[in-house]
Design a protein around this motif. Structure first.
Motif, PDB file in Angstrom:
ATOM      1  N   GLY A 341       0.820  -1.208   0.000  1.00  0.00           N
ATOM      2  CA  GLY A 341       0.000   0.000   0.000  1.00  0.00           C
ATOM      3  C   GLY A 341       0.848   1.248   0.000  1.00  0.00           C
ATOM      4  N   TRP A 342       0.494   2.171   0.866  1.00  0.00           N
ATOM      5  CA  TRP A 342       1.256   3.406   1.005  1.00  0.00           C
ATOM      6  C   TRP A 342       2.060   3.429   2.297  1.00  0.00           C
ATOM      7  CZ3 TRP A 342      -3.025   7.334  -0.866  1.00  0.00           C
ATOM      8  CH2 TRP A 342      -3.241   7.125  -2.242  1.00  0.00           C
ATOM      9  N   GLY A 343       2.371   2.225   2.793  1.00  0.00           N
ATOM     10  CA  GLY A 343       3.351   2.065   3.857  1.00  0.00           C
ATOM     11  C   GLY A 343       3.082   2.800   5.152  1.00  0.00           C
ATOM     12  N   GLY A 344       1.874   2.682   5.681  1.00  0.00           N
ATOM     13  CA  GLY A 344       1.582   3.312   6.964  1.00  0.00           C
ATOM     14  C   GLY A 344       1.270   4.788   6.868  1.00  0.00           C
ATOM     15  N   ALA A 345       0.665   5.201   5.754  1.00  0.00           N
ATOM     16  CA  ALA A 345       0.349   6.625   5.566  1.00  0.00           C
ATOM     17  C   ALA A 345      -0.664   7.122   6.585  1.00  0.00           C
ATOM     18  CB  ALA A 345      -0.166   6.871   4.149  1.00  0.00           C
ATOM     19  N   LEU A 346      -1.608   6.263   6.977  1.00  0.00           N
ATOM     20  CA  LEU A 346      -2.675   6.673   7.892  1.00  0.00           C
ATOM     21  C   LEU A 346      -2.692   5.804   9.134  1.00  0.00           C
ATOM     22  CD1 LEU A 346      -5.641   7.341   5.439  1.00  0.00           C
ATOM     23  CD2 LEU A 346      -4.664   9.009   7.028  1.00  0.00           C
ATOM     24  N   ARG A 347      -2.904   6.451  10.258  1.00  0.00           N
ATOM     25  CA  ARG A 347      -3.122   5.761  11.528  1.00  0.00           C
ATOM     26  C   ARG A 347      -4.158   6.547  12.324  1.00  0.00           C
ATOM     27  NH1 ARG A 347       2.099   7.395  13.197  1.00  0.00           N
ATOM     28  NH2 ARG A 347       1.957   8.608  11.288  1.00  0.00           N
ATOM     29  N   VAL A 348      -4.562   6.028  13.465  1.00  0.00           N
ATOM     30  CA  VAL A 348      -5.521   6.749  14.306  1.00  0.00           C
ATOM     31  C   VAL A 348      -4.812   7.303  15.539  1.00  0.00           C
ATOM     32  CG1 VAL A 348      -7.435   5.310  13.529  1.00  0.00           C
ATOM     33  CG2 VAL A 348      -6.234   4.710  15.636  1.00  0.00           C
ATOM     34  N   ARG A 349      -5.371   8.347  16.093  1.00  0.00           N
ATOM     35  CA  ARG A 349      -4.818   8.933  17.319  1.00  0.00           C
ATOM     36  C   ARG A 349      -5.323   8.135  18.527  1.00  0.00           C
ATOM     37  NH1 ARG A 349      -4.358  15.261  15.505  1.00  0.00           N
ATOM     38  NH2 ARG A 349      -5.184  14.964  13.404  1.00  0.00           N
ATOM     39  N   LYS A 350      -4.594   8.213  19.616  1.00  0.00           N
ATOM     40  CA  LYS A 350      -4.910   7.411  20.795  1.00  0.00           C
ATOM     41  C   LYS A 350      -6.326   7.684  21.296  1.00  0.00           C
ATOM     42  CE  LYS A 350      -3.341   6.222  25.460  1.00  0.00           C
ATOM     43  NZ  LYS A 350      -4.669   6.419  26.085  1.00  0.00           N
ATOM     44  N   GLN A 351      -6.751   8.943  21.243  1.00  0.00           N
ATOM     45  CA  GLN A 351      -8.076   9.291  21.755  1.00  0.00           C
ATOM     46  C   GLN A 351      -9.169   8.571  20.973  1.00  0.00           C
ATOM     47  OE1 GLN A 351      -5.584  11.483  21.147  1.00  0.00           O
ATOM     48  NE2 GLN A 351      -5.075  11.862  23.298  1.00  0.00           N
ATOM     49  N   PHE A 352      -8.926   8.350  19.694  1.00  0.00           N
ATOM     50  CA  PHE A 352      -9.869   7.562  18.896  1.00  0.00           C
ATOM     51  C   PHE A 352      -9.877   6.121  19.380  1.00  0.00           C
ATOM     52  CE2 PHE A 352     -10.619   4.542  15.528  1.00  0.00           C
ATOM     53  CZ  PHE A 352     -11.780   4.994  14.926  1.00  0.00           C
ATOM     54  N   ALA A 353      -8.700   5.534  19.518  1.00  0.00           N
ATOM     55  CA  ALA A 353      -8.606   4.140  19.935  1.00  0.00           C
ATOM     56  C   ALA A 353      -9.266   3.918  21.298  1.00  0.00           C
ATOM     57  CB  ALA A 353      -7.144   3.706  19.978  1.00  0.00           C
ATOM     58  N   ASP A 354      -9.164   4.899  22.170  1.00  0.00           N
ATOM     59  CA  ASP A 354      -9.745   4.773  23.508  1.00  0.00           C
ATOM     60  C   ASP A 354     -11.262   4.577  23.460  1.00  0.00           C
ATOM     61  OD1 ASP A 354      -7.267   5.020  24.671  1.00  0.00           O
ATOM     62  OD2 ASP A 354      -7.505   7.137  25.224  1.00  0.00           O
ATOM     63  N   PHE A 491     -14.738  20.997  19.842  1.00  0.00           N
ATOM     64  CA  PHE A 491     -13.704  21.195  18.821  1.00  0.00           C
ATOM     65  C   PHE A 491     -12.744  22.305  19.217  1.00  0.00           C
ATOM     66  CE2 PHE A 491     -12.095  22.797  14.690  1.00  0.00           C
ATOM     67  CZ  PHE A 491     -11.519  21.626  14.229  1.00  0.00           C
ATOM     68  N   THR A 492     -13.265  23.463  19.530  1.00  0.00           N
ATOM     69  CA  THR A 492     -12.422  24.555  20.009  1.00  0.00           C
ATOM     70  C   THR A 492     -12.417  24.558  21.541  1.00  0.00           C
ATOM     71  OG1 THR A 492     -14.283  26.108  19.868  1.00  0.00           O
ATOM     72  CG2 THR A 492     -12.834  25.933  17.949  1.00  0.00           C
ATOM     73  N   ASN A 497      -9.166  17.568  24.377  1.00  0.00           N
ATOM     74  CA  ASN A 497      -7.959  17.679  23.560  1.00  0.00           C
ATOM     75  C   ASN A 497      -7.560  16.310  23.026  1.00  0.00           C
ATOM     76  OD1 ASN A 497      -7.692  20.463  23.949  1.00  0.00           O
ATOM     77  ND2 ASN A 497      -6.474  20.203  25.811  1.00  0.00           N
ATOM     78  N   TRP A 498      -6.915  16.313  21.907  1.00  0.00           N
ATOM     79  CA  TRP A 498      -6.408  15.083  21.313  1.00  0.00           C
ATOM     80  C   TRP A 498      -4.986  15.334  20.812  1.00  0.00           C
ATOM     81  CZ3 TRP A 498     -10.655  17.805  19.493  1.00  0.00           C
ATOM     82  CH2 TRP A 498     -10.470  18.537  18.322  1.00  0.00           C
ATOM     83  N   ALA A 499      -4.280  14.275  20.543  1.00  0.00           N
ATOM     84  CA  ALA A 499      -2.878  14.392  20.140  1.00  0.00           C
ATOM     85  C   ALA A 499      -2.737  15.291  18.923  1.00  0.00           C
ATOM     86  CB  ALA A 499      -2.316  13.005  19.831  1.00  0.00           C
ATOM     87  N   TRP A 500      -1.888  16.281  19.036  1.00  0.00           N
ATOM     88  CA  TRP A 500      -1.522  17.236  17.984  1.00  0.00           C
ATOM     89  C   TRP A 500      -2.598  18.267  17.698  1.00  0.00           C
ATOM     90  CZ3 TRP A 500       3.374  17.238  17.834  1.00  0.00           C
ATOM     91  CH2 TRP A 500       4.084  16.043  18.076  1.00  0.00           C
ATOM     92  N   LYS A 501      -3.656  18.302  18.482  1.00  0.00           N
ATOM     93  CA  LYS A 501      -4.604  19.410  18.382  1.00  0.00           C
ATOM     94  C   LYS A 501      -3.866  20.704  18.716  1.00  0.00           C
ATOM     95  CE  LYS A 501      -8.805  21.306  20.551  1.00  0.00           C
ATOM     96  NZ  LYS A 501      -9.836  21.129  21.593  1.00  0.00           N
ATOM     97  N   GLY A 502      -3.991  21.699  17.863  1.00  0.00           N
ATOM     98  CA  GLY A 502      -3.305  22.961  18.097  1.00  0.00           C
ATOM     99  C   GLY A 502      -1.802  22.861  18.003  1.00  0.00           C
ATOM    100  N   ASN A 503      -1.303  21.763  17.417  1.00  0.00           N
ATOM    101  CA  ASN A 503       0.129  21.500  17.236  1.00  0.00           C
ATOM    102  C   ASN A 503       0.844  21.158  18.537  1.00  0.00           C
ATOM    103  OD1 ASN A 503       2.278  21.087  15.475  1.00  0.00           O
ATOM    104  ND2 ASN A 503       3.049  23.166  15.679  1.00  0.00           N
ATOM    105  N   GLY A 504       0.086  20.749  19.545  1.00  0.00           N
ATOM    106  CA  GLY A 504       0.694  20.259  20.779  1.00  0.00           C
ATOM    107  C   GLY A 504       0.635  18.746  20.819  1.00  0.00           C
ATOM    108  N   ALA A 505       1.693  18.115  21.239  1.00  0.00           N
ATOM    109  CA  ALA A 505       1.755  16.652  21.234  1.00  0.00           C
ATOM    110  C   ALA A 505       0.594  16.025  21.997  1.00  0.00           C
ATOM    111  CB  ALA A 505       3.081  16.181  21.814  1.00  0.00           C
ATOM    112  N   ASN A 506       0.191  16.676  23.081  1.00  0.00           N
ATOM    113  CA  ASN A 506      -0.932  16.184  23.868  1.00  0.00           C
ATOM    114  C   ASN A 506      -2.204  16.980  23.625  1.00  0.00           C
ATOM    115  OD1 ASN A 506       0.590  14.144  25.265  1.00  0.00           O
ATOM    116  ND2 ASN A 506       1.545  15.807  26.456  1.00  0.00           N
TER     117      ASN A 506
END
Length: 536
Positions: A341-354, A491-492, A497-506
């Motif tokens: 495929g495209w070698g891991g182009a897409l994944r889900v964020r942890k908050q989704f998996a939770d 959303f705002t 919060n979710w990973a990388w929202k607002g460019n913050g890792a957490n």
């Protein structure tokens, strides 16, 4: 033939029309094509022209996947469904795209965008191009035009149906522009073509126009009743769905209303239920290469069509299926594409998996996460080995056959389906809408739960917070999440919060003006009637 319009979409290759940054100028490459009587020289041309308008939702240009009739932009970045998916799902807790050198992607998934983002230009340009195509089709199919060309009465009757359909397609485009940008240039078939600079309509004006337009189409005998049109074409069910979506989000658009908009949402949802749509026997059949013929044909209200041979494009399902092949797993063959495929182009964020954590979701049909040997936390976006892989969409049929092409998929993108309607009914009842009882709301939710995992809920568990999470579980990667998070106040701000929202890792809080996207800078510069949204 997989779809009724599949071969007809080839006519889009004849519609060598381009749209420039003024949004409304539709320019034929040849004066004999589409904008003149010559294109409509035969009676068969009217249906071909209709297919060309539909084709704008799936295709990007006249010369295959590498061409675009939106000038100055990469073809993939201007595909209607892909832009929609990026702007509704990639900006939320649902997905991460590994290759941030792709123009515009990093800013969207890190929610720190500006008016120069090319994906916004693609979505706004593609939406306005759809409006322009519809308007020109309406100009070329007036009764006076048809009479002057000697068109038969039989074809005239059919053209009346086509005209109603394209008005629904124009309403769909304006609905998406209203929701995402909060404003747009407004033009109808009565306005001139060329250098005309259309006035700006704000969100309220667009809402009011759509309300009148769709209510008129609701009562239009020329528009097919729900579930009675040819495959791939719109009908009254689509009109009902757009209206239901508008009313579902009315308070998030405009604040408290004098009358309860959720009652109106319920009214149109009930019309959809009464039309006889049924849940697919198997949830996953909605996202397979034969969703137009398996049991999902009874659930899907409207889809953006895809065919690996005849509608090759880098649209949402091609991106999601190729992108869902893990860098570690090499699971492409199981999804009907190349092994890597495209070698891991897409994944889900942890908050989704939770949202799928817990025993009742381990056997949930909606849980297609691959978790083995993977850390759910994505600390570096480009690390394709971190984060869970998801395999919701597949280029295989319900009988296990692979699609016609191993890159460009046969899998349609379900824009509207009955599962969403059930959840809208439950949410609107919880928000005090009239027209559905609390028991009915519970039954609708439990119908989805029964299909997914067999674990139903009791009345006390049916809350708005539950609905938001259940919408993610049921509707993820279908282009709804941003809208849902805004409607629930998540959303705002920083309440969720979710990973990388607002460019913050957490994740960090977002300012409220992020509830609407900026108009593309090029469009504002080209049309002096347009004003930029506050904050941008």
């Amino acid at each position: 033939m997989k779809k009724i319009f599949r071969l007809s979409y080839l006519i889009f290759g004849l519609l060598t029309i381009s749209s420039c940054t003024s949004d409304l100028n539709v320019k034929p490459a040849d004066d004999d094509q589409f904008l003149s009587d010559d294109f409509f020289s035969t009676e068969a041309s009217y249906k071909k022209g209709l297919a060309g308008v539909y084709g704008n939702l799936s295709l990007t240009g006249a010369n295959g996947s590498g061409s675009s009739n939106i000038s100055g932009i990469d073809p993939g970045t201007s595909q209607y469904g892909r832009c929609l998916w990026y702007m509704e799902d990639l900006c939320t807790d649902e997905a991460i795209w590994s290759y941030e050198n792709d123009p515009g992607t990093a800013e969207i998934q890190r929610t720190n965008w500006s008016a120069s983002n090319p994906v916004f230009r693609g979505m706004y340009g593609r939406g306005m191009f759809q409006v322009a195509l519809v308007n020109e089709y309406l100009r070329q199919t007036t009764d006076a035009k048809l009479t002057s060309r000697g068109v038969s009465e039989t074809t005239k009757t059919e053209v009346l149906k086509y005209r109603s359909e394209v008005r629904v397609l124009r309403a769909l485009a304006y609905y998406h522009l209203m929701d995402m940008f909060g404003k747009a240039a407004f033009v109808t078939a009565n306005d001139p073509v060329g250098a005309y600079k259309a006035p700006q309509y704000d969100r309220q004006q667009l809402f009011d126009f759509l309300k009148v337009e769709l209510e008129e189409l609701e009562n239009d005998s020329n528009l097919a009743n729900a579930r009675t049109n040819e495959a791939g074409r719109v009908d009254k069910g689509v009109a009902y769905m757009i209206l239901a979506k508008m009313y579902l989000n009315a308070e998030s658009y405009f604040g408290p209303q004098a009358s309860n908009p959720y009652t109106e949402c319920i009214k149109y949802c009930n019309k959809i239920v009464d039309a006889g749509y049924q849940l697919a026997t198997n949830y996953q059949e909605n996202f397979m290469a034969d969703s137009n013929t398996n049991s999902a044909k009874n659930e899907i209200i409207f889809a953006l069509e895809s065919d690996g041979r005849y509608t090759q494009n880098y649209g949402p399902t091609t991106v999601m299926i190729n992108g869902s092949v893990g860098s570690l797993e090499q699971n492409g063959i199981s999804l009907g594409v190349g092994a890597g495929g495209w070698g891991g182009a897409l994944r889900v964020r942890k908050q989704f998996a939770d949202k799928f954590a817990g025993g009742s979701f381990s056997g949930d049909d909606r849980n297609t996460l691959i978790t083995t040997n993977r850390n759910p936390v994505i600390t570096t976006v480009s690390d394709r080995d971190s984060g869970y892989i998801i395999t919701k969409y597949t280029n295989k049929t319900s009988t296990g056959n692979a699609g016609a092409d191993q890159t460009f998929v046969d899998t349609d993108f379900p824009l509207f389906r009955l599962g969403d309607v059930y959840l809208m009914l439950a949410e609107s009842q919880l928000r005090d809408g009239a027209g559905v009882s609390s028991q009915q709301a519970l039954d609708y939710v439990n119908a989805l739960r029964t299909r997914a995992n067999g674990v139903t809920i009791i009345p006390s568990e049916l809350t708005l917070d539950f609905i938001l999470d259940e919408r993610l579980r049921e509707l993820h990667w279908e282009g709804h999440r941003r809208q849902d998070l805004i409607r629930f106040g998540k959303f705002t701000g920083g309440s969720y919060n979710w990973a990388w929202k607002g460019n913050g890792a957490n994740g960090i809080a977002l300012p409220s003006y992020y509830k609407v996207y900026p108009l593309p800078a090029e469009s504002v510069a080209a049309n002096t009637n347009l004003t930029q949204n506050p904050g941008y």
